[in-house]
Design an enzyme around this catalytic site. Sequence first.
Site, PDB file in Angstrom:
ATOM      1  N   SER A   1       0.850  -1.200   0.000  1.00 38.67           N
ATOM      2  CA  SER A   1       0.000   0.000   0.000  1.00 38.67           C
ATOM      3  C   SER A   1       0.876   1.237   0.000  1.00 38.67           C
ATOM      4  O   SER A   1       2.041   1.186   0.401  1.00 38.67           O
ATOM      5  CB  SER A   1      -0.882   0.017   1.247  1.00 38.67           C
ATOM      6  OG  SER A   1      -0.105   0.271   2.399  1.00 38.67           O
ATOM      7  N   ASP A   2       0.324   2.352  -0.445  1.00 36.95           N
ATOM      8  CA  ASP A   2       0.991   3.615  -0.161  1.00 36.95           C
ATOM      9  C   ASP A   2       0.866   3.843   1.349  1.00 36.95           C
ATOM     10  O   ASP A   2       0.059   3.203   2.028  1.00 36.95           O
ATOM     11  CB  ASP A   2       0.371   4.761  -0.968  1.00 36.95           C
ATOM     12  CG  ASP A   2       1.296   5.981  -1.014  1.00 36.95           C
ATOM     13  OD1 ASP A   2       2.281   6.023  -0.232  1.00 36.95           O
ATOM     14  OD2 ASP A   2       1.046   6.909  -1.812  1.00 36.95           O
ATOM     15  N   TRP A   3       1.656   4.768   1.855  1.00 35.76           N
ATOM     16  CA  TRP A   3       1.752   4.930   3.305  1.00 35.76           C
ATOM     17  C   TRP A   3       0.399   5.351   3.908  1.00 35.76           C
ATOM     18  O   TRP A   3      -0.143   6.392   3.563  1.00 35.76           O
ATOM     19  CB  TRP A   3       2.866   5.927   3.622  1.00 35.76           C
ATOM     20  CG  TRP A   3       4.210   5.245   3.810  1.00 35.76           C
ATOM     21  CD1 TRP A   3       5.114   5.495   4.812  1.00 35.76           C
ATOM     22  CD2 TRP A   3       4.818   4.188   3.021  1.00 35.76           C
ATOM     23  NE1 TRP A   3       6.207   4.658   4.700  1.00 35.76           N
ATOM     24  CE2 TRP A   3       6.062   3.846   3.617  1.00 35.76           C
ATOM     25  CE3 TRP A   3       4.423   3.481   1.897  1.00 35.76           C
ATOM     26  CZ2 TRP A   3       6.892   2.854   3.107  1.00 35.76           C
ATOM     27  CZ3 TRP A   3       5.261   2.487   1.389  1.00 35.76           C
ATOM     28  CH2 TRP A   3       6.472   2.195   1.988  1.00 35.76           C
TER      29      TRP A   3
END
Length: 880
Positions: free
Chosen positions: A233-235
């Site tokens: 995932s993105d952060w």
Amino acid sequence: MSPFLSDVPAGLLDVDELLAQLTVEEKVALLTGRDMWHTTPLPLRGIPSIRVSDGPNGVRGTKIFDGVPSSCLPCGTALGATFDPDLLAKLGQLQGQEAKAKGAVAVLGPTLNIQRGPLGGRGFESFSEDPVLSGLLAGHYARGLQQEKVAATLKHFVCNDMEHERMAVNVLVTPRALREIYLLPFMLAISIGDPRAIMTAYNKVNGTHVSESKGLLQDILRDEWKYDGLVMSDWWGTYSTTGAIQAGLDLEMPGPARWRGAVLSHAVMSNKVTVGQLDDRVRNVLGLINYSAAARVPENAPEEQLNRAEDRALLRRAASESIVLLKNDDNRVLPFSKGGKTTAVIGPNAKTARFCGGGSASLLPYYSVSPYEGIAAKLGQEPRFAQGSSDHRLLPLLGDQLRTGTGGEGGGKGGGEGGGQRGFTWRAYNEPPTVVGRRPVDERVLTDSNCFFLDYEHPDLAPVWYCQAEGTFTPAESGVYDFGLGVEGTGRLYVDDELVVSNVENQKPGTTLFGAGTVEETGSKALVAGRDYRVRVEWGCSKTSKLPSVPPVGGQHGGLRFGAARRIADPARAIAEAAALAAQVDQVVLVVGLNGELESEGVDRTDMGMTAQTDALVAAVLAANPNTAVVIQSGTPVGMPWIDQANAVCQAWYGGNETGNAIADVLFGDVNPSGKLPLTFPRRVEDNPAYVNFRSEAGRVLYGEDVYVGYRYYDKTKTSPLFPFGHGLSYSTFALQDLVVVDQQQEEAGGSNSSSSSETSTAAAAAGVTRITLQISNTGSRGGAEVVQVYVAPPAASSVGRPVKELKAVHKVYLEAGQRRSVSIELDTVLATSYWDEGRSQWCSEAGEYKVLVGTSSADTPLEAALRVGRTRHWTGIKP
Ligand code: BGC
């Protein structure tokens, strides 16, 4: 149990054996990061933690706050402008070596989102508005990176093309535009570079967040494209437990878990997530750990610096090859002369190195060279200088103009002895400043006064903590100085113990600190040149603020950003002085543009213009001296109301470490410019295809321009932009001729492929190759490189509306003056002629008479030849 079995190469994990042995809790632990930049280890099982690091501009290592310096590449659009896949592979390899120096085995880049318009806050990070150019460059960058056995992470998959409400926005896009424009770069990059990781986008696509979209992650990426790498995932861009696991999101980043951990174990216990689904995710995490074993990076390695001479040379080459000569009128202003002429350097961007855009792509560079410094080095003497205007919207960072001591060297004209180090002293405390005799828990000397403590850790830090930044400022000029302070938390700025800025009460959410901070509050004070002033900021962490935290990065420790600048009290006079200087010299370099605060993650630009004052400065200097080269530093297009008065204009982007040297190399003729615009520069922001659909409106953004992105739109609407896609001049001239286009399959079949019947091909079916040959000559008097651009135009009677033409291949070639070479380019015929057929949910290469158009920009394709496709083919997969 030993994880190492005999049929598994030594040093690698036996994934099947581990999947059989690990407990559910252990498997669950592997599916979330340990912290911001590491995966979770299971030492008892022999599973190490691996480190990932941002990309794409350079490898920052594990610290946003007080990081270890690194090499800084030119920004994405600058790399796009090189149109040079081989150069990208070399830069990728350098990134791989930097990653290893920083103890990382995966780089979070490249970014290959699409610039739908000029205003995207992260537009500078991506390569191009064109999916083929993006995919080609990203694929080769990934290939170079992975030569070092460091995984590339393509991001952000997919349609994260603006910043406004980036976690919440629902992108409404047709299946066709999704495939032809937004997914195509990923598809090409995967087939070229086999990147070992992919990062999901924050946004929704057609109603579902990408990180939980089965349609995108499982159906397209895994099943259709057969992608077998890791999906992270993105952060803080994971938004569910079961949904994300079932859709195929392997790794939640960063840690500690928000959606996994005990909640995921519970979901497995209740069979909402099956063990099989869990194993599929764990397999990919272990796969990346195995892949990275070859990089031989020790676990939790210390971070080191490279900064080698050969890297500096490569970065200088990349930066200079990215510069686009937009205009150089008949009188041939450029190149300037190095000797025998007087030179002035003017402009707000001249003395500051604008080396990179803002947000997670930014990093502390080993060094940076401003345009003024680069030009001074080139000339062997200091040119004359005038700032002329100020272009900041936030006050320029003050940190590196401070000294830790008082008096002495660092401040130039400062009085007294001592001086101390460049920068300021930073101390962390567990008590507020009102506590007399409080003791610091941490103390450092910093030069960067943009301090975001997102990944800062200290074992003695209390949940509510404070810091103080203190240094000496010795102004070179007398006048009124404006000071600015933006915080996530609370803060006050003092000059010689006098409160100048308070950012504690009535705080307003703003754009500082990735959008997690307040607006910048300002205050001013009259200062006298050469005197020492103590600047001190007292700050309290995010918990001391009443403002709600702003996701995704808000609500952790918080941060502060402070800056200052002498106020230009009389802007008209500053412009007049700069124009007067311009009139006195033979040649003028005028450096203007944007910066990493105006182009940054978390916020889009609101308009395309530079400041009105800067535009007035450009107009005045051009009127005073026509022998002026305007150099623009920006990642995306700026408005140029003065363009008709300008004789020479260069687009210099953000050039990384070597920014100023590269600009000087091109302006003074040591490098013959060969950069090409990877995105269209419109005349007015209103002309761009995404103009009416660029913000999130009530939670959604409509990609209303459909497949007509960038030049596809300007071509279709016959709107002539200021500078077209692919445009870029040289100090030389080139001629293209003798285009021959042969479809090999047809040739072999004796040209009998004329049936119009439709059939579905499989990946195994032989794909036709179109061979394009032509001659290119350097008809000028200097050696230089030109980019041959190959576009394909659809048949007149296509069953769907299609762009007038689309880029299919680029070929950069260097020629000495007078030299002629033959160029040969191969296209996969089916790929180069396909559109996405929504009726069948397949690609379709339709039978018909196509045109191959070859030239040196999207607006200049003098060579044309027919390409006949004999029969219609439908296909799916990563390639035909
Ligand atoms: C960005 C990513 C980046 C990550 C880690 C996010 O805010 O969107 O591109 O890799 O932070 O810094």
